[in-house]
Structure formats: C-alpha cells, structure tokens
Design a protein around this motif. Structure first.
Motif, PDB file in Angstrom:
ATOM      1  N   ALA A   1       0.788  -1.256  -0.068  1.00 45.79           N
ATOM      2  CA  ALA A   1       0.035  -0.069  -0.039  1.00 45.79           C
ATOM      3  C   ALA A   1       0.965   1.369  -0.033  1.00 45.79           C
ATOM      4  CB  ALA A   1      -0.797   0.151   1.278  1.00 45.79           C
ATOM      5  N   ILE A   2       1.945   1.321   0.794  1.00 46.67           N
ATOM      6  CA  ILE A   2       2.791   2.347   0.685  1.00 46.67           C
ATOM      7  C   ILE A   2       3.293   2.599  -0.530  1.00 46.67           C
ATOM      8  CG2 ILE A   2       5.221   3.343   1.422  1.00 46.67           C
ATOM      9  CD1 ILE A   2       4.743   1.452   4.011  1.00 46.67           C
ATOM     10  N   GLN A   3       3.649   1.755  -1.396  1.00 47.40           N
ATOM     11  CA  GLN A   3       4.255   1.973  -2.728  1.00 47.40           C
ATOM     12  C   GLN A   3       3.233   2.440  -3.617  1.00 47.40           C
ATOM     13  OE1 GLN A   3       7.415  -0.905  -3.737  1.00 47.40           O
ATOM     14  NE2 GLN A   3       6.285  -2.279  -2.317  1.00 47.40           N
ATOM     15  N   LEU A   4       1.913   1.762  -3.617  1.00 47.72           N
ATOM     16  CA  LEU A   4       1.094   2.049  -4.582  1.00 47.72           C
ATOM     17  C   LEU A   4       0.461   3.479  -4.354  1.00 47.72           C
ATOM     18  CD1 LEU A   4      -1.196  -0.960  -4.345  1.00 47.72           C
ATOM     19  CD2 LEU A   4       0.168  -0.383  -6.276  1.00 47.72           C
ATOM     20  N   ALA A   5       0.204   3.931  -3.160  1.00 49.56           N
ATOM     21  CA  ALA A   5      -0.205   5.230  -2.576  1.00 49.56           C
ATOM     22  C   ALA A   5       0.828   6.359  -3.325  1.00 49.56           C
ATOM     23  CB  ALA A   5      -0.602   5.589  -1.162  1.00 49.56           C
ATOM     24  N   LYS A   6       2.162   6.093  -2.919  1.00 48.93           N
ATOM     25  CA  LYS A   6       3.282   7.075  -3.632  1.00 48.93           C
ATOM     26  C   LYS A   6       3.200   7.158  -5.010  1.00 48.93           C
ATOM     27  CE  LYS A   6       5.254   9.303  -1.139  1.00 48.93           C
ATOM     28  NZ  LYS A   6       5.135  10.506  -0.625  1.00 48.93           N
ATOM     29  N   GLN A   7       3.385   5.927  -5.543  1.00 46.46           N
ATOM     30  CA  GLN A   7       3.798   5.946  -7.072  1.00 46.46           C
ATOM     31  C   GLN A   7       2.390   6.487  -7.838  1.00 46.46           C
ATOM     32  OE1 GLN A   7       6.824   5.262  -8.393  1.00 46.46           O
ATOM     33  NE2 GLN A   7       7.617   5.240  -6.463  1.00 46.46           N
ATOM     34  N   LEU A   8       1.346   6.005  -7.515  1.00 45.97           N
ATOM     35  CA  LEU A   8       0.316   6.097  -8.406  1.00 45.97           C
ATOM     36  C   LEU A   8      -0.552   7.152  -8.312  1.00 45.97           C
ATOM     37  CD1 LEU A   8       0.624   2.910  -8.850  1.00 45.97           C
ATOM     38  CD2 LEU A   8      -1.775   2.689  -8.951  1.00 45.97           C
ATOM     39  N   VAL A   9      -0.463   7.871  -7.074  1.00 50.49           N
ATOM     40  CA  VAL A   9      -1.240   9.114  -6.928  1.00 50.49           C
ATOM     41  C   VAL A   9      -0.241  10.103  -6.262  1.00 50.49           C
ATOM     42  CG1 VAL A   9      -3.561   8.317  -7.373  1.00 50.49           C
ATOM     43  CG2 VAL A   9      -2.636   8.418  -4.886  1.00 50.49           C
TER      44      VAL A   9
ATOM     45  N   LEU B   1      10.574   2.552   1.751  1.00 48.93           N
ATOM     46  CA  LEU B   1       9.799   2.382   0.848  1.00 48.93           C
ATOM     47  C   LEU B   1       8.832   3.803   0.310  1.00 48.93           C
ATOM     48  CD1 LEU B   1       7.912  -1.021   1.782  1.00 48.93           C
ATOM     49  CD2 LEU B   1       9.554  -0.388  -0.334  1.00 48.93           C
ATOM     50  N   GLY B   2       9.265   4.767   1.244  1.00 44.45           N
ATOM     51  CA  GLY B   2       8.556   5.979   0.651  1.00 44.45           C
ATOM     52  C   GLY B   2       7.578   6.675   1.763  1.00 44.45           C
ATOM     53  N   ALA B   3       7.163   6.015   2.741  1.00 43.46           N
ATOM     54  CA  ALA B   3       6.453   6.764   3.858  1.00 43.46           C
ATOM     55  C   ALA B   3       6.835   8.015   4.161  1.00 43.46           C
ATOM     56  CB  ALA B   3       6.111   5.691   5.032  1.00 43.46           C
TER      57      ALA B   3
ATOM     58  N   LYS C   1       1.012  -2.780 -13.522  1.00 40.06           N
ATOM     59  CA  LYS C   1       2.055  -3.882 -14.147  1.00 40.06           C
ATOM     60  C   LYS C   1       3.410  -2.837 -14.770  1.00 40.06           C
ATOM     61  CE  LYS C   1       3.046  -7.800 -16.846  1.00 40.06           C
ATOM     62  NZ  LYS C   1       4.383  -7.320 -17.710  1.00 40.06           N
ATOM     63  N   PRO C   2       3.065  -1.758 -15.449  1.00 40.31           N
ATOM     64  CA  PRO C   2       4.374  -1.005 -15.808  1.00 40.31           C
ATOM     65  C   PRO C   2       5.311  -0.725 -14.874  1.00 40.31           C
ATOM     66  CG  PRO C   2       2.353  -0.309 -16.961  1.00 40.31           C
ATOM     67  CD  PRO C   2       1.847  -1.369 -15.873  1.00 40.31           C
ATOM     68  N   TYR C   3       4.608  -0.237 -13.627  1.00 40.08           N
ATOM     69  CA  TYR C   3       5.648   0.006 -12.424  1.00 40.08           C
ATOM     70  C   TYR C   3       6.518  -1.032 -11.998  1.00 40.08           C
ATOM     71  CZ  TYR C   3       2.834   4.294 -12.206  1.00 40.08           C
ATOM     72  OH  TYR C   3       2.289   5.823 -12.202  1.00 40.08           O
ATOM     73  N   LEU C   4       5.844  -2.407 -11.950  1.00 35.40           N
ATOM     74  CA  LEU C   4       6.336  -3.473 -11.529  1.00 35.40           C
ATOM     75  C   LEU C   4       7.451  -3.893 -12.684  1.00 35.40           C
ATOM     76  CD1 LEU C   4       3.263  -5.692 -10.369  1.00 35.40           C
ATOM     77  CD2 LEU C   4       5.208  -4.796  -8.983  1.00 35.40           C
ATOM     78  N   ASP C   5       7.303  -3.846 -13.831  1.00 34.80           N
ATOM     79  CA  ASP C   5       8.105  -3.791 -15.156  1.00 34.80           C
ATOM     80  C   ASP C   5       9.380  -3.227 -14.790  1.00 34.80           C
ATOM     81  OD1 ASP C   5       6.826  -5.832 -15.997  1.00 34.80           O
ATOM     82  OD2 ASP C   5       5.693  -4.600 -17.525  1.00 34.80           O
ATOM     83  N   ASN C   6       9.298  -1.790 -14.427  1.00 33.36           N
ATOM     84  CA  ASN C   6      10.429  -0.994 -14.515  1.00 33.36           C
ATOM     85  C   ASN C   6      11.020  -0.725 -13.024  1.00 33.36           C
ATOM     86  OD1 ASN C   6       8.954   0.882 -12.713  1.00 33.36           O
ATOM     87  ND2 ASN C   6       8.310   2.188 -14.559  1.00 33.36           N
TER      88      ASN C   6
ATOM     89  N   SER D   1       9.850   0.551  -9.992  1.00 31.91           N
ATOM     90  CA  SER D   1       9.668   1.234  -9.234  1.00 31.91           C
ATOM     91  C   SER D   1       8.530   0.964  -8.297  1.00 31.91           C
ATOM     92  CB  SER D   1       9.020   2.662  -9.937  1.00 31.91           C
ATOM     93  OG  SER D   1       7.836   2.229 -10.929  1.00 31.91           O
ATOM     94  N   ILE D   2       7.983  -0.162  -8.515  1.00 26.03           N
ATOM     95  CA  ILE D   2       7.127  -0.942  -7.378  1.00 26.03           C
ATOM     96  C   ILE D   2       7.535  -2.373  -7.314  1.00 26.03           C
ATOM     97  CG2 ILE D   2       4.743  -1.909  -6.789  1.00 26.03           C
ATOM     98  CD1 ILE D   2       3.560   0.781  -7.746  1.00 26.03           C
ATOM     99  N   TYR D   3       7.834  -2.929  -5.931  1.00 28.26           N
ATOM    100  CA  TYR D   3       8.340  -4.199  -6.077  1.00 28.26           C
ATOM    101  C   TYR D   3       7.852  -5.031  -4.709  1.00 28.26           C
ATOM    102  CZ  TYR D   3      11.521  -1.238  -3.437  1.00 28.26           C
ATOM    103  OH  TYR D   3      11.983  -0.660  -2.453  1.00 28.26           O
ATOM    104  N   PRO D   4       7.741  -6.204  -4.597  1.00 26.98           N
ATOM    105  CA  PRO D   4       7.431  -6.930  -3.661  1.00 26.98           C
ATOM    106  C   PRO D   4       8.525  -7.056  -2.531  1.00 26.98           C
ATOM    107  CG  PRO D   4       8.143  -8.529  -5.499  1.00 26.98           C
ATOM    108  CD  PRO D   4       8.065  -7.315  -5.964  1.00 26.98           C
ATOM    109  N   ILE D   5       8.178  -7.043  -1.444  1.00 25.70           N
ATOM    110  CA  ILE D   5       9.114  -7.195  -0.287  1.00 25.70           C
ATOM    111  C   ILE D   5       8.895  -8.500   0.522  1.00 25.70           C
ATOM    112  CG2 ILE D   5       9.662  -5.993   2.009  1.00 25.70           C
ATOM    113  CD1 ILE D   5      10.151  -4.124  -0.413  1.00 25.70           C
ATOM    114  N   ILE D   6      10.015  -9.179   0.629  1.00 27.76           N
ATOM    115  CA  ILE D   6       9.856 -10.471   0.950  1.00 27.76           C
ATOM    116  C   ILE D   6      10.836 -10.631   2.092  1.00 27.76           C
ATOM    117  CG2 ILE D   6      10.605 -12.955   0.341  1.00 27.76           C
ATOM    118  CD1 ILE D   6       9.983 -12.238  -2.797  1.00 27.76           C
TER     119      ILE D   6
END
Length: 336
Positions: A162-170, A190-192, A292-297, A299-304
């Motif tokens: 959610a941190i990544q989506l909120a920052k990157q998308l809007v 992650l951008g908080a 998906k474009p953000y996952l591809d480049n 800028s958004i990625y899974p944290i394991i």
C-alpha cells in the motif's frame, strides 16, 4: 501429489504434508505447477475454521488442501478458454484455496504474467497483498492525488504494498504505524513520509501533529476495535475509513454514531478472499493495466521477509502469528 492438510489435535491443530488428490479443472481453468505460494492471515483463519469443524481430537481433516490463495508457477494444462495463457508460461495470481500444494487450479482470467525481473520464487509475494492494497486504496478508499493516507501495520505484506501504490500511483502523503524501529525504517525506505511507533506514541496525536490538526483523508485499518477512538481522532472531515482486518478485536461495546456523522466519515469494510470470481477477475485486469508497468520498471516491487519450504508451512504460519515479518512470507517448491 503432495499438499499441506490440517491435522487436528487435542490442543489445536498442526499442518502436515501428505499425499492428496490432484485438483480437477473446469472450463476456463489453468493447472499450475506451484513454485511459490504466499502465506496470509486468511490461511490461518481457514486453518482455524477447518480445525473447528473436526469431529474429534487426533483426526485429520479431509485430505483436501484448502490453504493458500496466491501462487506463482508454471502452466501445465489448460481447459477451454485460457484467456491467451499457454502451457509452459510462468504466471502468478489468486486461486480459490489449495495453493499449499504441488499443483493448484487457477482461473485463467486471474492469471498474470510475471513482471520483468521478478522470478517465480518471488512472484507469489505480489497477488494477494497488492490486489488487497489496490482495491482498498482506490476502489474503497478512493484515494486521490495529493491526499493523505494512514496505513496501519505498515511493515506487513499489504502495508508495504500500500505504501508503494499510494506514493507511485497518486503521489499521496503516507503516514504509517508499526511496532519497532526496524519496521518503521523499512516503511520510510519504501516512501512513507511519517512513521509512528504505536507502542511508544499515541498515534492519533502524532497524526494530528503531522497534518496541522486536519487528520487524514483515508485510513487503512487492519486493527479494528482497539483502534476505534484513535482512528476517529485521526480521520479528517469527509474522510474514508476502510476496515480490512480485526487484529485488535471485532467488537466495540459502545459506539457514538454521531461522532462519525458530524465528521461526515464514510466507514466501509472489505475482504478479498470471499469476493466473487467476477470481482477478482475485474480487479486483476485493472491492476495489470495500471500497475504492471511500475512492476516492470522496478519502481514498485514485492518485499519478501523470508521463505520456507512447503513442508515447513507450520513454522511459516507461526512466524506470521508472532508478527516478526517485514513484508511477505513465502513457501517454495525448489524444483524450478
């Protein structure tokens, strides 16, 4: 094939790797050879429900794998319309349970091709948490550009997504809560924008200080009852409060409804696993198109956080219930 089933004991239940029946495909299904599967709290709830249905101690639940709602793997068979997915392709997506196994059925309209640079062993960290975070932020929370969101359990799988989506998308301003400095640091990385240790600070007061006493536009609430009053203080007028968990209880003895009404708050709740097949397919489609474009480049990625072997599913669930993880916990088959 091998799969994890729930074995009922006098003192509760345990998870056991057994020979189980292979899944049966219906029209529009894919058979997936599982390489990795995400561990989620919904799995623990399903396990508790299965154990509760058992007819006595020391009996093993019916040998059907119910646990596991997100997987990544290789398509080995298709039935009917495969939505353009072919045998041999590497995919990730939501399944209707059964992911803790060597093979599982996935509806073709929920299958997503892997993002660039993401391996099959990593990809199961994406579907459940990112789709949950996406629907919560944008379908229910209606988060807009320039708004502020409060994300509880910021270092959880859904929280890190959610941190990544909120920052990157809007470009939202993100405030998070977590229970250790290590988790707060991970959220900030992650951008908080603001990270609050809820064990040391009244988060509602810290939120008001961070927003010039205005409060936040959206709350992602995993906690529920124990955070009720503090969330109410934290939310701005006309804010949207989305319940997606009840780690702090689901029953509030007394609620003054006018406290919500006079702030014009929209209170809603959502879950992903019980949603309809149509809902999940629509969510998957929109997520792919937008994220998906953000996952591809990258800028958004899974944290394991860590991975466990499938046979160690019991240890993986214990690790989750102890709240030790930052990001996702995965079970992996190492054949691929």
């Amino acid at each position: 094939m091998k799969g994890i089933v729930v074995k009922c004991l006098e003192e509760g239940s345990t998870l056991e790797l057994r020979d189980v029946k292979a899944p049966i495909l219906k029209e529009g299904d894919l058979l997936i050879e599982v390489v990795s599967v995400g561990v989620n709290r919904t799995d623990i709830m399903t396990r508790e429900r299965q154990a509760g249905y058992a007819d006595g101690a020391n009996e093993t639940s019916e040998d059907i794998v119910e646990l596991g709602v997100e997987v990544a793997g290789v398509v080995v068979q298709v039935a009917g319309d495969s939505a353009g997915i072919s045998v041999g392709e590497h995919v990730m997506g939501l399944v209707d349970g059964g992911g803790y196994a060597e093979y599982v059925v996935m509806p073709a309209n929920r299958a997503m091709l892997l993002p660039e640079g993401i391996s099959l062993k990593e990809a199961a960290a994406i579907p459940e948490v990112f789709l949950t975070a996406y629907q919560t932020l944008f379908w229910h929370g209606k988060l807009q550009e320039g708004e502020t969101v409060l994300i509880h359990a910021g270092a959880s799988g859904v929280g890190t997504a959610a941190i990544q989506l909120a920052k990157q998308l809007v470009g939202a301003r993100v405030i998070v809560t977590a229970g250790s400095q290590e988790k707060l640091d991970a959220c900030l990385a992650l951008g908080a924008d603001v990270a609050i240790n809820y064990k040391e600070t009244d988060f509602s007061q810290a939120v008001l200080e961070a927003t010039d006493n205005r409060g936040v536009d959206v709350i992602l609430d995993f906690v529920g009852a124990s955070y009720w009053q503090k969330n109410l203080k934290s939310i701005a007028e006309s804010g949207r409060w989305v319940l997606i968990g009840a780690l702090g209880g689901s029953v509030i003895s007394q609620v003054q409804l006018f406290d919500l009404m006079k702030k014009f708050v929209t209170l809603t709740g959502t879950l992903l696993t019980p949603r309809s097949a149509t809902y999940k397919a629509k969510l998957t489609s929109e997520f792919q198109a937008r994220v998906k474009p953000y996952l591809d480049n990258g800028s958004i990625y899974p944290i394991i956080d860590r991975t466990f072997a499938l046979a160690d599913a019991e240890s993986a669930q214990t690790y989750m219930t102890e709240n030790r993880n930052i990001g996702k916990i995965l079970l992996t088959n190492f054949s691929k």
